[in-house]
Design an enzyme around this catalytic site. Structure first.
Site, PDB file in Angstrom:
ATOM      1  CG  HIS A 233       7.677   5.600   6.652  1.00 29.31           C
ATOM      2  ND1 HIS A 233       7.193   5.451   7.934  1.00 29.31           N
ATOM      3  CD2 HIS A 233       6.631   5.921   5.865  1.00 29.31           C
ATOM      4  CE1 HIS A 233       5.885   5.663   7.907  1.00 29.31           C
ATOM      5  NE2 HIS A 233       5.515   5.951   6.673  1.00 29.31           N
TER       6      HIS A 233
ATOM      7  CG  ASP B 134       3.733   8.689  -1.179  1.00 33.29           C
ATOM      8  OD1 ASP B 134       2.547   8.584  -1.525  1.00 33.29           O
ATOM      9  OD2 ASP B 134       4.077   9.122  -0.070  1.00 33.29           O
TER      10      ASP B 134
END
Ligand code: COA
Length: 372
Positions: free
Chosen positions: A257, A308
């Site tokens: 991320h 996700d």
């Protein structure tokens, strides 16, 4: 100095959401995502993102009623949908439908703050109907009309699968919608704000945001994660598969991320939901695979799963087909996108950054006849 990918560049002031990437914290309007995932509902979260405070009971009921009343599609979109179901991929259907919906929105090209609020709620209410209508049609199944007795999350699943979910499934999905609703200046939200900053319209901003979400480095990662797990198939194959991918310098979808340097707080809830749903269904295969992948990627690369990763197995357990997973993400994120569009317009300045030119300079123009 250029910040590649605009890393660490502050592009806007916002009161919608905030992240602390080092601590792994996420807040919507100052409320901890853990509290919202535990106590809130998607409808309440929509109110929070748009009105910047929690609703009273009466206001919550009004929001629920508003989102219920706006679920039906215009006739025009209903007519378009069989063609989409035949030829379009899910995210292309969604992008084109929202673009097309601008032509038939009851508020037309009215750009007032009030009209934009109505457009926002209408879009949030209709995303599930669009996605479910597309899914039912492409499988030759009878359409399941929106059920006004069901809340947003339960109705979405019921329209999609043709079966009313039980309480646990409905709540699990409601939590997913809460967790995906907003996430500061992610790529699609930034895109929505850029479009809004030109004083273009709400539907254009949301259409552009859908286009940005589609890519596998952003919202497309949930679908890519599920496909990867389907390909791996068995827990024993995880380690060699992941090591080979890393050896080829490929990215493992659902990991890493830009902002979080520790566990993404949304992944904490999605991991638990994946385990619980798998256990309830007596099929922990996808949870077991996910858990193993998480361990191998952590050991090999020190990377944490993002939103996700576990969303993929959760959605799968809820009966959501793999290629619809990014659409389902967008059905939640539209609440954040539209809140950001409204915020951008409330104190607008055109978003127009600079660039560093790195091409040749002082070139002499040579007429085409003389070029070698
Ligand atoms: N798998 C393997 N390596 C990864 C990785 C992943 N998922 N994510 C990051 N890395 C590695 C990069 O290869 C790079 O290594 P290097 O410095 O040796 O070249 C380093 O970590 C930094 O990655 P980078 O891509 O520059 O970070 P970023 O901030 O630009 O990208 C993402 C962030 C999310 C785009 C990136 O982590 C990624 O592509 N993840 C997979 C897609 C995904 O899950 N997207 C959903 C995000 S919510």
């Amino acid at each position: 100095m250029t910040e590649k990918g605009l890393a660490d560049v502050v592009a806007a002031e916002t009161a919608v959401s905030d992240i602390d990437g080092k601590l792994g914290k996420l807040w919507y309007v100052g409320y901890d995502i853990h509290d919202l995932a535990t106590y809130s509902t998607f409808e309440e979260t929509v109110f929070l993102l748009h009105q910047k405070r929690l609703p009273t009971r009466e206001e919550l009921e009004e929001t629920e009623a508003r989102l219920t009343e706006e679920r039906e599609l215009d006739q025009w979109l209903q007519d378009l949908m069989p063609t989409f179901a035949e030829v379009a991929s899910p995210m292309s259907m969604l992008r084109t439908s929202i673009s097309a919906a601008s032509a038939y929105d009851p508020d037309g090209w009215d750009q007032s703050a009030e009209a934009n609020e109505r457009k926002a709620y209408r879009l949030i209410a209709r995303f599930p109907t669009l996605i479910a209508t597309f899914e039912r049609l492409r499988n030759g199944k009878e359409l399941a009309a929106p059920n006004p007795k069901l809340p947003h999350a339960a109705n979405f699943l019921a329209m999609l699968t043709g079966e009313e979910p039980d309480e646990e499934e409905a709540r699990a999905f409601d939590i997913c919608l809460i967790l995906h609703a907003d996430h500061t200046m992610n790529a699609s939200t930034f895109v929505a704000r850029v479009v809004a900053s030109t004083l273009s319209d709400m539907h254009s901003a949301i259409t552009a945001a859908i286009a940005a979400l589609k890519g596998p480095l952003h919202g497309g990662a949930n679908e890519a994660t599920m496909k990867m797990m389907e390909e791996i198939g068995e827990v024993d194959k995880v380690e060699p598969y992941i090591k080979e991918m890393l050896g080829r310098k490929e990215k493992i979808m659902g990991f890493g991320h830009r902002v979080y340097k520790t566990e993404d707080p949304r992944a904490t809830h999605l991991r638990r939901l994946s385990r619980e749903l798998g256990q309830r269904k007596g099929d922990t295969r996808w949870y077991d695979l996910s858990e193993r992948i998480e361990k191998v990627v952590m050991d090999e690369k020190g990377l944490y799963p993002n939103v996700d990763f576990y969303a993929a197995s959760v959605y799968h357990y809820l009966g959501i087909p793999t290629d619809l997973m990014t659409c389902v993400f967008s059905a939640s994120r539209v609440s954040g996108w539209s809140a950001h569009v409204r915020e951008q317009l409330s104190d607008n300045r055109l978003i127009r950054p600079e660039s560093d030119y790195i091409g040749p300079t002082n070139q002499e123009y040579v007429p085409v006849e003389e070029r070698q």
